[in-house]
Write an enzyme that holds these catalytic residues in place. Structure first.
Site, PDB file in Angstrom:
ATOM      1  N   GLU A 178       0.829  -1.209   0.000  1.00 41.44           N
ATOM      2  CA  GLU A 178       0.000   0.000   0.000  1.00 41.44           C
ATOM      3  C   GLU A 178       0.866   1.263   0.000  1.00 41.44           C
ATOM      4  OE1 GLU A 178      -4.256  -1.476   1.797  1.00 41.44           O
ATOM      5  OE2 GLU A 178      -2.853  -0.569   3.225  1.00 41.44           O
ATOM      6  N   GLU A 216      -5.668  -8.103  -1.682  1.00 45.11           N
ATOM      7  CA  GLU A 216      -6.374  -7.954  -0.415  1.00 45.11           C
ATOM      8  C   GLU A 216      -7.830  -7.613  -0.699  1.00 45.11           C
ATOM      9  OE1 GLU A 216      -4.853  -5.403   2.653  1.00 45.11           O
ATOM     10  OE2 GLU A 216      -2.761  -5.869   2.179  1.00 45.11           O
TER      11      GLU A 216
END
Length: 489
Positions: free
Chosen positions: A200, A386
């Site tokens: 991320e 995810e």
């Protein structure tokens, strides 16, 4: 069929939320080792010692951007519960857990390597015990035909680098990271094919994630530039070590819709989406986009670059985009608009969509929208690494965990992925739902907020025997994988 025969079905975790063994096998400390538990609406706390020797603690907000004072160092307080220290204990349960993943039919398993387990201070020293531990984990995965998908840095800043170098604000950390990346690339070049550099990358901020003691735009974007250079150098190095490596980036994807058709709201949604797209633009296209350079001009940010930095970024572009998707948001210029919780940020509430128990907007169609927009913009393969629903799972009187709400959530998101592939022509490599086994929540530090197909007897007060049991979703996901996504029953 929507998905190719070699589609990578699996699950995903992060070392700092799952691995445990925080001082076992020669591992050094990481910043998240100095972060306590918390709860919904109750922040996690970073514990530290000031230059004057005083002990203190500072909260982490919902975007994990909390700060400790300049010059302060991370400190582990005695008799304080730090959930990541044992987490759900992959360190001692990896054989049992991998056998369960194999029962579900996993084709891949997304995990991270702890930087400080390989290089205890994050520098040039090497811990052979740490390398050997991951050898054992990878060998066990491969024994079942499960491909490791490895994130090199998943919110895992060595504490020594945060304490002594102010984390990624220091240019020197680039070389430390490239050394570490090269070490794991060489060691596992015949065991791991799929890699991602930073988790991320578009939300990295603050002391606990990247070790910086100030989070002002100048410090933050300078640190991000160093991360871009480090990632690009690692991508190049990895391809030199093994040309068959497939190396990607990883971003948090949170598409934003205009709250209304007012032009101001439309422009605000463009601005919000650019704040995420910027990181993909740099790592996939290989250059700083014009809109971000203009933003730097307006805010007075001046990135210090060395000769050759832009060429390194241009040459070190990634092979695929891995991304997390949990929710969407809306954009508005209305200061009184209702807000809700989000993944690493506070979002605006969409009146057309429901939210989870933790306030995250549930939007399966948003996944198809995001996939289509990203693929149209970048034309590289995508990987949903995810996606999942945090919920307070409970054990019934008969010993079962009936998480039908999780099955419904995942079913709807897999349908959206199928539509993106079948109807929109998106090239999708795989799908690894988040927290395939229960782990510590990153945002809240809770065990109560569970994601996985496998329940772990571990609780927020530090009790529990770490035993594993299957949830209802376990057998459901097994059927999904066996049918390559056709049986969502």
């Amino acid at each position: 069929m929507a998905f190719p025969k070699d589609f990578l079905w699996g699950g995903a975790v992060a070392g700092n939320q799952y691995e445990g063994g925080y001082q076992s096998g020669g591992r050094g400390l990481a910043t998240l080792d100095a972060v306590t538990g918390g709860g919904y609406k109750k922040p996690r706390m970073m514990t530290y010692r000031t230059k004057e020797g005083e002990l203190g603690e500072a909260p982490i907000d919902s975007s994990m951007t909390g700060q400790i004072p300049e010059g302060a160092t991370g400190y582990i307080k005695p008799d304080t519960f730090y959930p990541s220290h044992m987490a759900t204990d992959l360190y001692h349960h990896y054989k049992e857990d991998i056998a369960l993943f194999a029962q579900m039919g996993f084709k891949c398993f997304r995990m991270s390597i702890s930087w400080s387990r390989i290089c205890p201070k994050g520098m040039y020293e090497v811990n052979e015990e740490g390398l050997a531990f991951y050898d054992r984990v990878f060998d066990e995965l491969l024994r079942y035909g499960i491909q490791p998908v490895v994130t090199i840095d998943h919110f895992d800043m060595p504490l020594y680098l945060a304490d002594h170098y102010d984390g990624w604000s220091s240019r020197e950390v680039i070389d430390f990271f490239v050394f570490y990346a090269g070490m794991v690339f060489k060691r596992y070049k015949d065991k791991v094919r799929y890699w991602m550099t930073f988790n991320e990358i578009n939300v990295l901020s603050g002391w606990c994630q990247i070790g910086i003691h100030r989070n002002d735009p100048q410090t933050l974007y300078q640190a991000h530039h160093h991360i871009f250079v480090a990632s690009a150098r690692a991508v190049e190095l990895g391809h030199q070590i093994n040309p068959d490596f497939t190396i990607g980036m990883m971003a948090a994807v949170i598409p934003s819709y205009p709250m209304t058709c007012r032009p101001e709201d439309v422009m605000e949604s463009i601005r919000f989406n650019r704040s995420r797209e910027f990181y993909m633009d740099v790592q996939v296209k290989g250059y700083y986009p014009a809109y971000q350079l203009k933003a730097f001009e307006r805010t007075g940010v001046r990135i210090a670059m060395e000769p050759g930095d832009l060429e390194i970024i241009r040459k070190g572009t990634v092979d695929f985009i891995g991304f997390s998707y949990y929710m969407s948001t809306v954009s508005t210029t209305d200061p009184d608009a209702e807000k809700t919780e989000g993944n690493q940020f506070i979002a605006f509430k969409n009146p057309h969509l429901a939210t989870s128990d933790w306030g995250w907007t549930v939007d399966p169609m948003g996944l198809r929208i995001a996939m289509s927009q990203i693929y149209d913009r970048y034309h590289v393969p995508l990987f949903v690494v995810e996606n999942g629903l945090g919920a307070a799972d409970t054990i019934n009187e008969d010993g079962q965990i009936d998480d039908g709400y999780r099955i419904a959530y995942l079913r709807d998101h897999i349908k959206a992925m199928k539509e993106a592939v079948e109807l929109d022509g998106v090239e999708l490599m795989g799908y690894t739902p988040w927290g395939c086994i229960d782990i510590v929540s990153a945002g809240t530090g809770e065990m109560k907020k569970r994601y996985g197909f496998i329940y772990v007897e571990r609780y927020d007060d530090g009790t529990g025997d770490f035993s594993r049991r299957k949830k209802k979703s376990f057998d459901w996901y097994k059927r999904v994988i066996a049918s390559n996504g056709e049986d969502l029953g």
